[in-house]
Scaffold this motif. Structure first.
Motif, PDB file in Angstrom:
ATOM      1  N   ARG A 255       8.189  -1.959  -5.730  1.00 55.90           N
ATOM      2  CA  ARG A 255       7.413  -3.185  -5.946  1.00 55.90           C
ATOM      3  C   ARG A 255       7.861  -3.898  -7.215  1.00 55.90           C
ATOM      4  O   ARG A 255       7.905  -5.124  -7.271  1.00 55.90           O
ATOM      5  CB  ARG A 255       5.922  -2.859  -5.992  1.00 55.90           C
ATOM      6  CG  ARG A 255       5.334  -2.457  -4.625  1.00 55.90           C
ATOM      7  CD  ARG A 255       3.931  -1.929  -4.764  1.00 55.90           C
ATOM      8  NE  ARG A 255       3.923  -0.703  -5.567  1.00 55.90           N
ATOM      9  CZ  ARG A 255       2.827  -0.117  -6.023  1.00 55.90           C
ATOM     10  NH1 ARG A 255       1.642  -0.664  -5.779  1.00 55.90           N
ATOM     11  NH2 ARG A 255       2.896   0.999  -6.710  1.00 55.90           N
ATOM     12  N   ARG A 302       5.666   1.289   4.651  1.00 53.69           N
ATOM     13  CA  ARG A 302       4.212   1.137   4.848  1.00 53.69           C
ATOM     14  C   ARG A 302       3.820   1.466   6.289  1.00 53.69           C
ATOM     15  O   ARG A 302       2.792   2.109   6.531  1.00 53.69           O
ATOM     16  CB  ARG A 302       3.793  -0.280   4.490  1.00 53.69           C
ATOM     17  CG  ARG A 302       3.880  -0.590   3.003  1.00 53.69           C
ATOM     18  CD  ARG A 302       3.225  -1.932   2.677  1.00 53.69           C
ATOM     19  NE  ARG A 302       3.367  -2.268   1.273  1.00 53.69           N
ATOM     20  CZ  ARG A 302       2.619  -1.785   0.289  1.00 53.69           C
ATOM     21  NH1 ARG A 302       1.661  -0.899   0.570  1.00 53.69           N
ATOM     22  NH2 ARG A 302       2.803  -2.160  -0.956  1.00 53.69           N
ATOM     23  N   GLU A 343       6.263   6.405  -3.722  1.00 51.49           N
ATOM     24  CA  GLU A 343       5.567   5.363  -4.493  1.00 51.49           C
ATOM     25  C   GLU A 343       4.398   4.792  -3.714  1.00 51.49           C
ATOM     26  O   GLU A 343       3.264   4.692  -4.237  1.00 51.49           O
ATOM     27  CB  GLU A 343       6.547   4.248  -4.849  1.00 51.49           C
ATOM     28  CG  GLU A 343       5.893   3.038  -5.511  1.00 51.49           C
ATOM     29  CD  GLU A 343       6.851   1.863  -5.699  1.00 51.49           C
ATOM     30  OE1 GLU A 343       6.351   0.719  -5.827  1.00 51.49           O
ATOM     31  OE2 GLU A 343       8.086   2.089  -5.736  1.00 51.49           O
ATOM     32  N   LEU A 344       4.620   4.415  -2.464  1.00 53.16           N
ATOM     33  CA  LEU A 344       3.632   3.655  -1.720  1.00 53.16           C
ATOM     34  C   LEU A 344       2.501   4.502  -1.147  1.00 53.16           C
ATOM     35  O   LEU A 344       1.392   3.999  -0.944  1.00 53.16           O
ATOM     36  CB  LEU A 344       4.317   2.859  -0.594  1.00 53.16           C
ATOM     37  CG  LEU A 344       5.335   1.813  -1.076  1.00 53.16           C
ATOM     38  CD1 LEU A 344       6.001   1.139   0.119  1.00 53.16           C
ATOM     39  CD2 LEU A 344       4.692   0.786  -1.998  1.00 53.16           C
ATOM     40  N   GLU A 347      -0.612   4.542  -3.470  1.00 51.73           N
ATOM     41  CA  GLU A 347      -1.198   3.292  -3.961  1.00 51.73           C
ATOM     42  C   GLU A 347      -2.718   3.405  -4.052  1.00 51.73           C
ATOM     43  O   GLU A 347      -3.379   3.985  -3.186  1.00 51.73           O
ATOM     44  CB  GLU A 347      -0.851   2.146  -3.001  1.00 51.73           C
ATOM     45  CG  GLU A 347       0.494   1.533  -3.246  1.00 51.73           C
ATOM     46  CD  GLU A 347       0.696   0.259  -2.442  1.00 51.73           C
ATOM     47  OE1 GLU A 347       1.365  -0.629  -2.950  1.00 51.73           O
ATOM     48  OE2 GLU A 347       0.178   0.176  -1.319  1.00 51.73           O
TER      49      GLU A 347
END
Length: 347
Positions: A255, A302, A343-344, A347
């Protein structure tokens, strides 16, 4: 033209050995080079545990890197689009230098001391002006580990505020891996040099009638990304924030990288030098493939997370549609998918 070199070996009893350039002794004649050596003995302290085989001597210049003048006074060396190996000697990244009225700035120095030496010779083929600054665009060894000759010649080493710690933490692993990939002879004498000027936000370098604008970025490609804009020609050295042809390598935050590219896309440059790929790209056209790839990487990651896929399954399909657009895709895309997934998912 003649230059000073000295043979240095890993030990007294066995190799590898290699001639090392001693910068700053260049002269038009061999006698003048020898006189310079006699007047100022080389300081070999920077070579650590290496052992000299004989004394320093003056010879005709060794091989120089090939460079292209992409704008007046702006030179770029194009590295191979390949993984570092014994055939390419680790010469796999784009390097450059900018010549001002009074001095020269180098942007990245390559993977090993030998690349820094060969870049020094390329500079000397163009100008006798001193190298005042070396800007290291980020922590990866193919950009950062060739700075030794320039530091020894008195250049100020410039990097992101996080660069010193990052190189200190990684240097031993980098050198161990590169000894295996590139070969111990070509890695001989290689070391990370201390950063003299750490950039936290922005800074300016004056080369004499030529201003360079430096900017440190948030975590993106890495946590140490630093860029250089030559105001005179509008040439922007992006480091590995921009890849061309070579699959991008994510070693920071997905991001964050996308946010940085969005900001760069709104900025006017005449042309951009990527960290890998062709020597120079038109702008903003050169940004489009990077933005597309990172967009697909995020969207697919995602989707995999939302579908409940495990990481091992997800890396096989994330961004697979991009495979035909990039070299070295199988080497880098699974790593990128792993970093993005990690990373995602939190979140």
């Amino acid at each position: 033209m003649f230059e000073a070199v000295i043979a240095l070996c890993a030990s007294l009893t066995e190799g590898p050995c290699r001639d090392h350039l001693l910068p700053g002794y260049e002269a038009e004649t061999q006698a003048a080079c020898a006189a310079a050596l006699a007047a100022r003995a080389p300081d070999l302290a920077a070579f650590g545990g290496l052992v000299a085989q004989g004394s320093a001597r003056c010879e005709a210049p060794g091989p120089a890197l090939e460079v292209t003048e992409v704008a007046p006074g702006v030179f770029v060396h194009m590295g191979a689009i390949a993984e570092p190996d014994t055939a390419n000697r680790g010469d796999t990244s784009n390097l450059g230098f900018i010549v001002g009225d009074t001095s020269v700035a180098v942007i990245d120095t390559g993977i090993a001391r030998w690349t820094g030496e060969a870049l020094w010779r390329a500079i000397r083929a163009e100008t006798s002006k001193p190298v005042s600054h070396v800007v290291i665009t980020h922590m990866h060894p193919d950009h950062a580990l060739g700075a030794g000759p320039f530091a020894e010649a008195g250049a100020q080493i410039v990097g992101h505020v996080n660069l010193s710690r990052a190189l200190s933490d990684r240097q031993a692993n980098y050198l161990e891996s590169l000894d295996l990939l590139v070969g111990p002879e070509d890695m001989l004498g290689t070391r990370a040099v201390p950063v003299d000027l750490a950039i936290e936000n922005t800074a300016e370098i004056d080369l004499g009638g030529r201003l360079l604008q430096l900017k440190a970025w948030q975590m993106a490609h890495t946590g140490t990304d630093l860029t250089v804009l030559d105001e005179t020609t509008g040439t922007f050295f992006a480091g590995d924030l921009i890849f061309d042809l070579h699959t991008p390598a994510l070693d920071g935050r997905l991001r964050g990288w996308r946010a940085v590219l969005s900001e760069l896309g709104a900025t006017s440059f005449r042309q951009v030098v990527p960290g890998h790929g062709r020597p120079v790209l038109d702008w903003p056209e050169g940004l489009a493939p990077m933005q597309r790839y990172l967009s697909v990487l995020e969207a697919d990651t995602r989707a995999a997370i939302d579908a409940g896929q495990r990481l091992g399954e997800a890396v096989e399909v994330i961004a697979a549609e991009e495979a035909s657009n990039w070299a070295l895709f199988e080497a880098y895309n699974p790593r990128n998918a792993t970093v993005a997934f990690t990373e995602l998912e939190w979140e």
